[in-house]
Design an enzyme around this catalytic site. Structure first.
Site, PDB file in Angstrom:
ATOM      1  N   LYS A  44       0.834  -1.223   0.000  1.00 33.40           N
ATOM      2  CA  LYS A  44       0.000   0.000   0.000  1.00 33.40           C
ATOM      3  C   LYS A  44       0.863   1.265   0.000  1.00 33.40           C
ATOM      4  O   LYS A  44       0.366   2.369  -0.060  1.00 33.40           O
ATOM      5  CB  LYS A  44      -0.886   0.006   1.269  1.00 33.40           C
ATOM      6  CG  LYS A  44      -2.058  -0.940   1.219  1.00 33.40           C
ATOM      7  CD  LYS A  44      -2.684  -1.216   2.589  1.00 33.40           C
ATOM      8  CE  LYS A  44      -3.197  -0.043   3.318  1.00 33.40           C
ATOM      9  NZ  LYS A  44      -3.912  -0.442   4.575  1.00 33.40           N
ATOM     10  N   LYS A  46       2.587   2.200   2.576  1.00 30.72           N
ATOM     11  CA  LYS A  46       2.349   2.796   3.892  1.00 30.72           C
ATOM     12  C   LYS A  46       3.417   2.308   4.872  1.00 30.72           C
ATOM     13  O   LYS A  46       3.561   1.120   5.098  1.00 30.72           O
ATOM     14  CB  LYS A  46       0.956   2.383   4.393  1.00 30.72           C
ATOM     15  CG  LYS A  46       0.200   3.566   4.949  1.00 30.72           C
ATOM     16  CD  LYS A  46      -1.239   3.260   5.241  1.00 30.72           C
ATOM     17  CE  LYS A  46      -1.830   4.503   5.877  1.00 30.72           C
ATOM     18  NZ  LYS A  46      -3.252   4.383   6.123  1.00 30.72           N
TER      19      LYS A  46
HETATM   20  N1  C2G Z   1      -9.978   7.045   9.591  1.00 30.58           N
HETATM   21  C1  C2G Z   1     -10.858   8.042  10.046  1.00 30.58           C
HETATM   22  N2  C2G Z   1     -10.365   9.207  10.507  1.00 30.58           N
HETATM   23  C2  C2G Z   1      -9.022   9.415  10.554  1.00 30.58           C
HETATM   24  C3  C2G Z   1      -8.127   8.414  10.107  1.00 30.58           C
HETATM   25  C4  C2G Z   1      -8.643   7.219   9.627  1.00 30.58           C
HETATM   26  O1  C2G Z   1     -12.094   7.857  10.004  1.00 30.58           O
HETATM   27  N3  C2G Z   1      -8.562  10.592  11.041  1.00 30.58           N
HETATM   28  C5  C2G Z   1     -10.544   5.799   9.073  1.00 30.58           C
HETATM   29  C6  C2G Z   1     -10.154   5.544   7.616  1.00 30.58           C
HETATM   30  O2  C2G Z   1     -11.057   6.218   6.743  1.00 30.58           O
HETATM   31  C7  C2G Z   1     -10.280   4.019   7.522  1.00 30.58           C
HETATM   32  C8  C2G Z   1      -9.924   3.550   8.952  1.00 30.58           C
HETATM   33  O3  C2G Z   1     -10.025   4.703   9.812  1.00 30.58           O
HETATM   34  O4  C2G Z   1     -11.628   3.637   7.215  1.00 30.58           O
HETATM   35  C9  C2G Z   1      -8.516   3.022   9.026  1.00 30.58           C
HETATM   36  O5  C2G Z   1      -7.642   4.017   8.508  1.00 30.58           O
HETATM   37  P1  C2G Z   1      -6.157   3.575   8.086  1.00 30.58           P
HETATM   38  O6  C2G Z   1      -5.532   2.817   9.196  1.00 30.58           O
HETATM   39  O7  C2G Z   1      -5.474   4.757   7.504  1.00 30.58           O
HETATM   40  O8  C2G Z   1      -6.478   2.488   6.953  1.00 30.58           O
HETATM   41  P2  C2G Z   1      -6.236   2.592   5.384  1.00 30.58           P
HETATM   42  O9  C2G Z   1      -4.804   2.802   5.083  1.00 30.58           O
HETATM   43  O10 C2G Z   1      -7.239   3.531   4.844  1.00 30.58           O
HETATM   44  O11 C2G Z   1      -6.531   1.072   4.927  1.00 30.58           O
HETATM   45  O12 C2G Z   1      -8.296  -2.298   2.114  1.00 30.58           O
HETATM   46  C10 C2G Z   1      -8.534  -1.062   2.755  1.00 30.58           C
HETATM   47  C11 C2G Z   1      -7.301  -0.527   3.444  1.00 30.58           C
HETATM   48  O13 C2G Z   1      -6.674  -1.523   4.232  1.00 30.58           O
HETATM   49  C12 C2G Z   1      -7.676   0.658   4.307  1.00 30.58           C
END
Ligand code: C2G
Length: 129
Positions: A44, A46
């Site tokens: 990803k 990340k």
């Molecule tokens: N999130 C949120 N508010 C934030 C940060 C994150 O609502 N300030 C939500 C994101 O929208 C997501 C969840 O928390 O739905 C997890 O965020 P991340 O850990 O950044 O996950 P992500 O990299 O978006 O991975 O297959 C899908 C991916 O694995 C999603």
């Protein structure tokens, strides 16, 4: 038993994560989380501070989370949804539209993010500390 499923990296868990987990849990009777493995996070693009096992331990301590399993690829959602019999797939609205093709087997909900916080900002603040 109405199951909600979601996916994420959940590094350095913060209140933005907790809020969406709470909202998703309240849409059903249990919330199952596909947690991105360290290998999948590399795919990803990340970088995480905490390794998978630590992120999993923290997530499993959240009252809104009923189960955590590894997310190792973009393509596993359909099988996961069928396996856990999920009624809802919920994701932050930064993913809006990305999983619409799964509408044929699950209700897809995109939830507003908590814009006041992000893991990136936490990392930057920690670096200045
Ligand atoms: N999130 C949120 N508010 C934030 C940060 C994150 O609502 N300030 C939500 C994101 O929208 C997501 C969840 O928390 O739905 C997890 O965020 P991340 O850990 O950044 O996950 P992500 O990299 O978006 O991975 O297959 C899908 C991916 O694995 C999603």
């Amino acid at each position: 038993m109405k199951t909600v499923i979601t996916y994420g990296t959940f590094d350095l868990l913060h209140h933005g994560h907790v809020r969406i987990l709470k909202r998703l849990r309240n849409m059903g009777d249990r919330l199952i989380v596909g947690l991105s493995t360290d290998e999948f996070n590399r795919e990803k693009g990340k970088k995480t501070i905490l390794p998978y096992d630590a992120r999993k331990e923290v997530l499993e301590a959240v009252r809104y989370v009923d189960g955590v399993f590894p997310e190792i690829s973009w393509d596993q959602k359909r099988d996961d949804i069928i396996r856990v019999r999920a009624a809802i797939l919920g994701m932050g609205h930064d993913w809006a539209g990305k999983f619409d093709e799964l509408e044929e087997i699950v209700e897809v909900r995109y939830i507003p993010r908590t814009e006041s916080v992000s893991t990136t900002e936490i990392k930057q603040a920690a670096a200045r500390y």
